[in-house]
Design a protein around this motif. Structure first.
Motif, PDB file in Angstrom:
ATOM      1  N   LEU A 140       3.611  -2.581  -4.251  1.00 13.56           N
ATOM      2  CA  LEU A 140       2.426  -2.770  -3.426  1.00 13.56           C
ATOM      3  C   LEU A 140       1.866  -4.170  -3.642  1.00 13.56           C
ATOM      4  O   LEU A 140       1.667  -4.600  -4.787  1.00 13.56           O
ATOM      5  N   VAL A 141       1.605  -4.863  -2.549  1.00 17.83           N
ATOM      6  CA  VAL A 141       0.975  -6.186  -2.590  1.00 17.83           C
ATOM      7  C   VAL A 141      -0.437  -6.023  -2.045  1.00 17.83           C
ATOM      8  O   VAL A 141      -0.621  -5.600  -0.894  1.00 17.83           O
ATOM      9  N   LEU A 142      -1.439  -6.347  -2.867  1.00 13.10           N
ATOM     10  CA  LEU A 142      -2.831  -6.068  -2.537  1.00 13.10           C
ATOM     11  C   LEU A 142      -3.613  -7.339  -2.266  1.00 13.10           C
ATOM     12  O   LEU A 142      -3.449  -8.347  -2.953  1.00 13.10           O
ATOM     13  N   MET A 143      -4.512  -7.250  -1.302  1.00 10.06           N
ATOM     14  CA  MET A 143      -5.493  -8.305  -1.067  1.00 10.06           C
ATOM     15  C   MET A 143      -6.651  -7.698  -0.296  1.00 10.06           C
ATOM     16  O   MET A 143      -6.459  -6.772   0.502  1.00 10.06           O
ATOM     17  N   VAL A 151     -10.270  -3.895  -4.675  1.00  7.33           N
ATOM     18  CA  VAL A 151      -9.088  -4.543  -5.244  1.00  7.33           C
ATOM     19  C   VAL A 151      -8.863  -4.070  -6.671  1.00  7.33           C
ATOM     20  O   VAL A 151      -7.756  -3.654  -7.046  1.00  7.33           O
ATOM     21  N   LEU A 152      -9.910  -4.119  -7.484  1.00  2.17           N
ATOM     22  CA  LEU A 152      -9.792  -3.673  -8.875  1.00  2.17           C
ATOM     23  C   LEU A 152      -9.387  -2.213  -8.958  1.00  2.17           C
ATOM     24  O   LEU A 152      -8.429  -1.855  -9.660  1.00  2.17           O
ATOM     25  N   ARG A 153     -10.080  -1.364  -8.245  1.00  2.46           N
ATOM     26  CA  ARG A 153      -9.840   0.075  -8.372  1.00  2.46           C
ATOM     27  C   ARG A 153      -8.482   0.471  -7.808  1.00  2.46           C
ATOM     28  O   ARG A 153      -7.800   1.346  -8.345  1.00  2.46           O
ATOM     29  N   THR A 154      -8.059  -0.173  -6.733  1.00  2.00           N
ATOM     30  CA  THR A 154      -6.742   0.131  -6.175  1.00  2.00           C
ATOM     31  C   THR A 154      -5.639  -0.333  -7.108  1.00  2.00           C
ATOM     32  O   THR A 154      -4.635   0.374  -7.302  1.00  2.00           O
ATOM     33  N   ALA A 155      -5.813  -1.510  -7.703  1.00  2.00           N
ATOM     34  CA  ALA A 155      -4.802  -2.028  -8.632  1.00  2.00           C
ATOM     35  C   ALA A 155      -4.625  -1.101  -9.823  1.00  2.00           C
ATOM     36  O   ALA A 155      -3.487  -0.787 -10.225  1.00  2.00           O
ATOM     37  N   LEU A 156      -5.715  -0.622 -10.399  1.00  2.00           N
ATOM     38  CA  LEU A 156      -5.636   0.282 -11.543  1.00  2.00           C
ATOM     39  C   LEU A 156      -5.013   1.619 -11.136  1.00  2.00           C
ATOM     40  O   LEU A 156      -4.139   2.146 -11.838  1.00  2.00           O
ATOM     41  N   VAL A 165       2.601  -3.516  -8.908  1.00  2.00           N
ATOM     42  CA  VAL A 165       1.404  -4.015  -8.217  1.00  2.00           C
ATOM     43  C   VAL A 165       1.326  -5.538  -8.311  1.00  2.00           C
ATOM     44  O   VAL A 165       1.430  -6.112  -9.390  1.00  2.00           O
ATOM     45  N   THR A 166       1.129  -6.163  -7.164  1.00  2.00           N
ATOM     46  CA  THR A 166       0.908  -7.599  -7.088  1.00  2.00           C
ATOM     47  C   THR A 166      -0.419  -7.848  -6.378  1.00  2.00           C
ATOM     48  O   THR A 166      -0.684  -7.251  -5.327  1.00  2.00           O
ATOM     49  N   ILE A 167      -1.246  -8.728  -6.933  1.00  2.00           N
ATOM     50  CA  ILE A 167      -2.528  -9.078  -6.322  1.00  2.00           C
ATOM     51  C   ILE A 167      -2.458 -10.515  -5.833  1.00  2.00           C
ATOM     52  O   ILE A 167      -2.118 -11.426  -6.598  1.00  2.00           O
ATOM     53  N   VAL A 168      -2.790 -10.723  -4.569  1.00  2.00           N
ATOM     54  CA  VAL A 168      -2.819 -12.063  -3.986  1.00  2.00           C
ATOM     55  C   VAL A 168      -4.208 -12.646  -4.207  1.00  2.00           C
ATOM     56  O   VAL A 168      -5.174 -12.239  -3.551  1.00  2.00           O
ATOM     57  N   ARG A 169      -4.312 -13.580  -5.135  1.00  2.00           N
ATOM     58  CA  ARG A 169      -5.638 -14.015  -5.581  1.00  2.00           C
ATOM     59  C   ARG A 169      -6.435 -14.725  -4.500  1.00  2.00           C
ATOM     60  O   ARG A 169      -7.666 -14.575  -4.434  1.00  2.00           O
ATOM     61  N   ASP A 170      -5.778 -15.508  -3.633  1.00  2.00           N
ATOM     62  CA  ASP A 170      -6.539 -16.201  -2.599  1.00  2.00           C
ATOM     63  C   ASP A 170      -6.761 -15.334  -1.369  1.00  2.00           C
ATOM     64  O   ASP A 170      -7.296 -15.798  -0.361  1.00  2.00           O
ATOM     65  N   GLY A 171      -6.390 -14.077  -1.473  1.00  2.00           N
ATOM     66  CA  GLY A 171      -6.710 -13.100  -0.440  1.00  2.00           C
ATOM     67  C   GLY A 171      -7.829 -12.175  -0.870  1.00  2.00           C
ATOM     68  O   GLY A 171      -8.068 -11.153  -0.225  1.00  2.00           O
ATOM     69  N   CYS A 172      -8.521 -12.541  -1.953  1.00  2.00           N
ATOM     70  CA  CYS A 172      -9.603 -11.711  -2.500  1.00  2.00           C
ATOM     71  C   CYS A 172     -10.871 -12.546  -2.671  1.00  2.00           C
ATOM     72  O   CYS A 172     -10.814 -13.752  -2.916  1.00  2.00           O
ATOM     73  N   ALA A 173     -12.006 -11.902  -2.565  1.00  2.00           N
ATOM     74  CA  ALA A 173     -13.285 -12.559  -2.807  1.00  2.00           C
ATOM     75  C   ALA A 173     -14.308 -11.489  -3.164  1.00  2.00           C
ATOM     76  O   ALA A 173     -14.091 -10.295  -2.925  1.00  2.00           O
ATOM     77  N   ASP A 174     -15.422 -11.944  -3.750  1.00  2.00           N
ATOM     78  CA  ASP A 174     -16.481 -11.025  -4.156  1.00  2.00           C
ATOM     79  C   ASP A 174     -17.827 -11.695  -3.933  1.00  2.00           C
ATOM     80  O   ASP A 174     -17.941 -12.923  -4.069  1.00  2.00           O
ATOM     81  N   PHE A 188      -7.013  -9.059 -14.565  1.00  2.00           N
ATOM     82  CA  PHE A 188      -5.784  -8.963 -13.778  1.00  2.00           C
ATOM     83  C   PHE A 188      -4.652  -9.725 -14.464  1.00  2.00           C
ATOM     84  O   PHE A 188      -4.878 -10.713 -15.161  1.00  2.00           O
ATOM     85  N   GLY A 189      -3.449  -9.236 -14.234  1.00  2.00           N
ATOM     86  CA  GLY A 189      -2.285  -9.863 -14.849  1.00  2.00           C
ATOM     87  C   GLY A 189      -1.737  -9.085 -16.019  1.00  2.00           C
ATOM     88  O   GLY A 189      -0.690  -9.435 -16.565  1.00  2.00           O
ATOM     89  N   ARG A 190      -2.407  -8.021 -16.417  1.00  2.00           N
ATOM     90  CA  ARG A 190      -1.918  -7.177 -17.519  1.00  2.00           C
ATOM     91  C   ARG A 190      -1.036  -6.060 -16.967  1.00  2.00           C
ATOM     92  O   ARG A 190       0.135  -5.969 -17.305  1.00  2.00           O
TER      93      ARG A 190
END
Length: 209
Positions: A140-143, A151-156, A165-174, A188-190
């Motif tokens: 799964l690639v998440l953004m 993003v956090l809850r889906t990744a966990l 699980v891969t998170i696209v960092r420039d596709g996320c904001a808060d 992220f990254g663990r």
């Protein structure tokens, strides 16, 4: 984890191991209301999401839109956020803002999944787990918006459901920039991989199977 390791096709726990047919791009809650609240940084993530979506579709990677449905079932009564979410649902029904940007909706073939307000992880969306199982999706690639929420809850949740699980960092904001920076700097990254959209596209395109 370095980018080359992410695309090591011999590693079952790396996204590079999985073919496009075993990979899904999840676009999480890119709603007009959220984009407006976060501002320019959210608008930049939408541009990245459009690039990732177009690329994924060209590769045969299924694109899933996972969205909180503020116009359907009300929040479940035991959530601590019941009052806020109920008010937000009423606002969306009255004023709009629950739609995605037009650029993320062009063309056919994407699949949309909705979840009840109060559920934060996209994997709580109705029918999504069965869909992923039926399609044989492993990676799964998440953004999405926001970093500290879906993003956090889906990744966990996804990692504990045995997805890569891969998170696209420039596709996320808060809305809280310090939350975004803390999560990408310390959390992220663990149990997941973190890359830019460009890194993922270029790395995946170079794979030789």
């Amino acid at each position: 984890m370095s980018v080359p390791e992410i695309f090591d096709i011999t590693r079952e726990n790396a996204p590079g191991h999985y073919k496009p047919s075993q990979t899904a791009l999840l676009l999480l809650d890119y709603k007009a209301l959220v984009i407006g609240r976060i501002g320019p940084k959210a608008e930049a993530t939408v541009k990245e999401a459009v690039q990732m979506r177009n690329w994924a579709r060209s590769k045969g990677i299924v694109v899933l839109h996972a969205l909180v449905d503020f116009t359907g079932t009300p929040p479940f009564s035991t959530t601590k956020e019941f009052s806020r979410l109920s008010a937000l649902s009423a606002q969306v029904q009255r004023e709009g803002g629950g739609e995605e940007p037009r650029d993320l909706l062009e063309g056919d073939g994407d699949v949309e999944f909705n979840r009840r307000p109060g559920y934060i992880s996209a994997l709580q969306s109705d029918g999504i787990k069965q869909f992923l199982k039926d399609r044989g999706i492993k990676s799964l690639v998440l953004m999405g918006l926001s970093t500290g929420g879906c993003v956090l809850r889906t990744a966990l949740d996804a990692a504990e459901n045995e997805f890569v699980v891969t998170i696209v960092r420039d596709g996320c904001a808060d809305a809280k920039e310090e939350v975004h920076e803390f999560l990408f700097g310390k959390v992220f990254g663990r149990g997941d991989f973190v890359v830019s959209g460009r890194e993922f596209r270029e790395g995946y395109d170079r794979l030789k199977r």
